[in-house]
Write an enzyme that holds these catalytic residues in place. Structure first.
Site, short mmCIF file in Angstrom:
data_model
loop_
_atom_site.label_atom_id
_atom_site.label_comp_id
_atom_site.label_asym_id
_atom_site.label_seq_id
_atom_site.Cartn_x
_atom_site.Cartn_y
_atom_site.Cartn_z
N ASN A 11 -43.98 47.23 30.52
CA ASN A 11 -42.99 47.36 31.58
C ASN A 11 -41.95 48.37 31.12
OD1 ASN A 11 -41.04 47.09 33.56
ND2 ASN A 11 -40.35 45.07 32.89
N TRP A 12 -42.03 49.58 31.67
CA TRP A 12 -41.12 50.64 31.25
C TRP A 12 -39.68 50.42 31.71
CZ3 TRP A 12 -44.06 55.95 32.18
CH2 TRP A 12 -45.22 55.97 31.38
N LYS A 13 -39.48 49.49 32.64
CA LYS A 13 -38.16 49.25 33.23
C LYS A 13 -37.62 50.58 33.79
CE LYS A 13 -37.54 45.16 30.50
NZ LYS A 13 -36.59 44.20 29.88
N HIS A 101 -39.26 39.50 38.24
CA HIS A 101 -38.75 39.71 36.89
C HIS A 101 -37.33 39.17 36.80
CE1 HIS A 101 -37.38 41.75 33.25
NE2 HIS A 101 -38.65 41.91 32.93
N GLU A 103 -34.72 40.27 35.62
CA GLU A 103 -33.67 41.23 35.96
C GLU A 103 -33.52 41.36 37.47
OE1 GLU A 103 -34.66 43.51 31.80
OE2 GLU A 103 -35.32 44.41 33.68
N GLU A 172 -41.35 34.58 30.69
CA GLU A 172 -40.36 35.41 30.00
C GLU A 172 -39.06 34.62 29.84
OE1 GLU A 172 -39.28 38.84 32.33
OE2 GLU A 172 -38.66 37.56 33.96
N GLY A 178 -34.97 41.64 25.43
CA GLY A 178 -34.09 42.71 24.99
C GLY A 178 -33.04 42.28 23.99
N SER A 216 -39.82 39.62 24.35
CA SER A 216 -39.68 40.45 23.15
C SER A 216 -40.90 40.37 22.22
CB SER A 216 -38.40 40.09 22.37
OG SER A 216 -37.25 40.44 23.13
N GLY A 237 -41.75 45.03 26.96
CA GLY A 237 -40.67 45.88 27.42
C GLY A 237 -40.50 47.10 26.53
N GLY A 238 -39.46 47.08 25.69
CA GLY A 238 -39.11 48.24 24.88
C GLY A 238 -40.24 48.80 24.04
#
Length: 255
Positions: A11-13, A101, A103, A172, A178, A216, A237-238
């Site tokens: 997930n590049w966000k 998600h 967010e 999640e 994050g 994470s 994610g990251g």
């Protein structure tokens, strides 16, 4: 234990640029030249769907890489400025879309009912929704983890009935996104087992529903998480923005 092929989804966000995306996919193509044992997916910002689709089409080594979106409108079409419909995502070659998600729930106030509607419109268009569920730190500390994730998933089960076996679920824990924190493999497995039991109560095809861990996961902890019996992959994610890290996570998947 699920018998489906595991899924590693990036997930590049809200990250990326034309140049950075091309460089990332070039690096990934080198690592994916030998077909991985799992399914690999990148969920990219909507403006870059066409670019990634074109890069995939032009590189045989990326043929194993699936394309996904990060959100979808609950509406089919019409006067909804700024929204992107499931049909549009299908047009761009998306096979998956993330819905609910944390967010989106936090910053856009998405309700369980709206997330369920988004999953429904995705399924109706032939796109697999990755339905995200998870608790905040306050909810975990209050002992409400099971209550929260079951409520969030129940809304999707109720709205989608017999189609529920076509979804992917992503657990999640919001407190681990994050932050560098992560649930221990045992903590993650415990929640995955709860979700599996809830799905089994809803469909006799629950074993084909993949439940991803999305808190994470990284190159260092991927193997210990992915060997848990009810963890069928990761929503990354990251680490998905760094080709070496993403490829290490993919390599951590056992057959």
């Amino acid at each position: 234990m699920s018998k489906m092929k595991k899924l590693i989804a990036g997930n590049w966000k809200m990250n990326g640029s034309l140049a950075a995306n091309e460089a990332l996919l070039r690096e990934l193509s080198q690592g994916l030249a030998i077909a991985p044992v799992c399914e690999v997916l990148v969920c990219v910002p909507a403006p870059y769907l066409a670019q990634i689709s074109a890069l995939k089409a032009g590189c045989a080594a990326l043929s194993a890489l699936e394309l996904g979106a990060q959100d979808v409108s609950a509406q089919a079409s019409g006067a909804y400025t700024g929204e992107v419909s499931a049909a549009m995502l299908k047009d761009m070659g998306c096979r998956y879309v993330i819905v609910g998600h944390s967010e989106r729930r936090q910053y856009h106030f998405e309700t369980d009912a709206l997330v369920a509607d988004k999953a429904k419109v995705a399924l109706a268009t032939g796109i697999t929704p990755i339905v995200c569920v998870g608790e905040t730190l306050a909810e975990r500390e209050a002992g409400r983890t099971e209550e929260v994730v079951k409520r969030q998933l129940a809304a999707v089960i109720h709205a989608n009935g017999h189609c529920i076996s076509e979804i992917v679920v992503a657990y999640e824990p919001v407190w681990a996104i994050g932050t560098g924190k992560t649930a221990s493999p045992e903590e993650a497995q415990a929640v995955h087992a709860v979700l599996r039991a809830q799905l089994k109560a809803a469909t006799d095809k629950a074993e084909r529903i993949r439940i991803l861990y999305g808190g994470s996961m990284n190159a260092a902890n991927a193997e210990s998480l992915l060997t848990q019996p009810d963890i069928d992959g990761g929503l990354i994610g990251g680490a998905s923005l760094k080709a070496p890290d993403f490829l290490k996570i993919i390599a951590a998947v056992q057959v």
